[in-house]
Write an enzyme that holds these catalytic residues in place. Structure first.
Site, short mmCIF file in Angstrom:
data_model
loop_
_atom_site.label_atom_id
_atom_site.label_comp_id
_atom_site.label_asym_id
_atom_site.label_seq_id
_atom_site.Cartn_x
_atom_site.Cartn_y
_atom_site.Cartn_z
N GLU A 130 43.54 36.19 42.08
CA GLU A 130 43.50 35.91 43.68
C GLU A 130 42.70 36.57 44.51
O GLU A 130 41.82 35.64 44.61
CB GLU A 130 45.43 35.30 44.75
CG GLU A 130 45.73 34.85 43.36
CD GLU A 130 45.91 32.91 43.63
OE1 GLU A 130 45.14 32.85 43.93
OE2 GLU A 130 46.53 32.53 42.36
N HIS A 133 38.61 34.63 43.01
CA HIS A 133 38.44 33.03 44.18
C HIS A 133 38.47 33.37 45.04
O HIS A 133 37.11 32.76 45.89
CB HIS A 133 39.94 32.56 44.44
CG HIS A 133 40.88 31.26 43.10
ND1 HIS A 133 40.11 30.70 42.20
CD2 HIS A 133 41.64 31.07 42.06
CE1 HIS A 133 40.28 30.27 41.18
NE2 HIS A 133 41.95 30.90 41.61
N GLU A 191 39.13 28.66 37.39
CA GLU A 191 40.30 29.10 36.88
C GLU A 191 40.27 30.05 35.47
O GLU A 191 40.75 30.97 36.07
CB GLU A 191 41.56 28.41 36.57
CG GLU A 191 42.00 27.27 37.67
CD GLU A 191 42.85 28.39 39.05
OE1 GLU A 191 43.41 29.39 38.80
OE2 GLU A 191 42.78 28.25 39.73
#
Length: 268
Positions: A130, A133, A191
C-alpha cells in the site's frame, strides 16, 4: 467516411495520450500523471476523513500497536521526502479482508486482514504494498488516465457528426475497449509494481520477504474472485504468487544480512 476517419484519429489520440510518459515511477516505468500531486493529496485526505466517519476504528490496543509498529518500520526505510511526511494509519473495526492507501499519506487496514496476514512479515507485505501505491503516484496515474480517456472519447463523439444509433453503438464499444485495453491493464501494472516495491521495503525493514508469497497463498485459500484476469484490475493469485517468488532472492539476501546482525523487525 469522414465519421470513421475521425474515429480512427480519436483512437490514435487516446492511445498516444496513454502511452506518453510525463515522469517515471520508482521502478523506472514511464508514467502519465497530469494532475498536481497537491490536488491528488487533498482528494486522498478528504476521502480518508469520510471513511473514518463511516467506519469505526478498532479499539483493540494490541492489534493497533502491531499495525502501527509494522508501518513505522516500513516508513523508516523510505527516502527522506517520504519518511518525513505525516503518515496516518488506521485499523478499521471491519471484518473485510482488505487494506488500502490514499494519496496524502493515509493507510487503512481492515481487521479482517489480520485473519489472513498471520504474522508480522505477511502484514508488512500488505502495508508495504500500500505504501508503494502512494510513492509510485498510482492514484495520480489512475485519475489522469481515466480523465484523458474520457475526454478523448467525448471529443471524438462531438466531432464525428450527427447522433445516430450506429454512432452510439460505436462509441459504447470504444468505451469498453478503452476500459479493457487501457485502464484495466494499467491497474494490473500498478498492482505488480506495488508488489515488487513492497518486497524491497519489507526486506529493508527487517521482514521476511518470503512471506509475501505466502500471504497470497492464504488469500487464495480464503477464496478468490471468479472474474477473469483480463477483466480484473488485479493479477490473479497464481500470477501474483509466481511473480513474487521469482523476485524474492535478492531481497532475501538483504533480510538475512539484517538477521545476522540481529536487526530484524520485532513487532509481534
Amino acid at each position: 467516411m469522414h465519421q470513421m476517419t475521425t474515429l480512427y484519429k480519436t483512437l490514435l489520440v487516446t492511445t498516444l495520450i496513454t502511452l506518453v510518459g510525463c515522469s517515471s515511477s520508482p521502478t523506472g516505468r514511464k508514467q502519465f500523471a497530469i494532475l498536481p500531486d497537491s490536488q491528488i493529496n487533498q482528494m486522498g485526505v478528504k476521502s480518508f476523513a469520510v471513511m473514518k466517519q463511516e467506519t469505526p476504528a478498532s479499539t483493540n490496543t494490541p492489534l493497533k500497536q502491531q499495525v502501527q509498529c509494522v508501518t513505522d518500520k516500513l516508513i523508516a526505510t523510505l527516502p527522506d521526502k517520504y519518511r518525513n511526511q505525516a503518515w496516518e494509519v488506521v485499523l478499521f473495526d471491519d471484518k473485510q479482508v482488505n487494506a488500502f492507501a490514499l494519496p496524502g499519506y493515509k493507510i487503512g487496514v481492515y481487521a479482517g486482514m489480520l485473519d489472513v496476514a498471520q504474522n508480522q512479515s505477511q502484514l508488512a507485505a500488505v502495508i508495504g504494498h500500500e505504501i508503494a501505491h502512494v510513492l509510485a503516484r498510482h492514484g495520480n496515474e489512475r485519475v489522469s488516465t481515466q480523465l484523458a480517456t474520457s475526454q478523448a472519447l467525448a471529443l471524438g463523439y462531438q466531432l464525428s457528426g450527427e447522433a445516430t444509433p450506429e454512432k452510439a453503438a460505436i462509441f459504447q464499444a470504444l468505451g469498453l475497449g478503452a476500459q479493457v485495453g487501457i485502464i484495466l491493464p494499467f491497474s494490473r501494472a500498478h498492482e505488480t509494481e506495488a508488489d515488487l516495491l513492497g518486497l524491497a521495503y519489507m526486506s529493508e525493514a527487517g521482514f521476511d520477504p518470503r512471506e509475501s508469497a505466502q500471504l497470497w497463498k492464504n488469500m487464495a485459500a480464503k477464496g478468490s474472485s471468479k472474474t477473469p484476469e483480463l477483466l480484473s484490475t488485479h493479477p490473479s493469485h497464481s500470477t501474483r504468487i509466481d511473480t513474487l517468488q521469482k523476485n524474492v532472492p535478492p531481497h532475501l539476501v538483504t533480510y538475512e544480512a539484517l538477521v545476522a546482525d540481529n536487526k530484524q523487525a520485532n513487532c509481534y
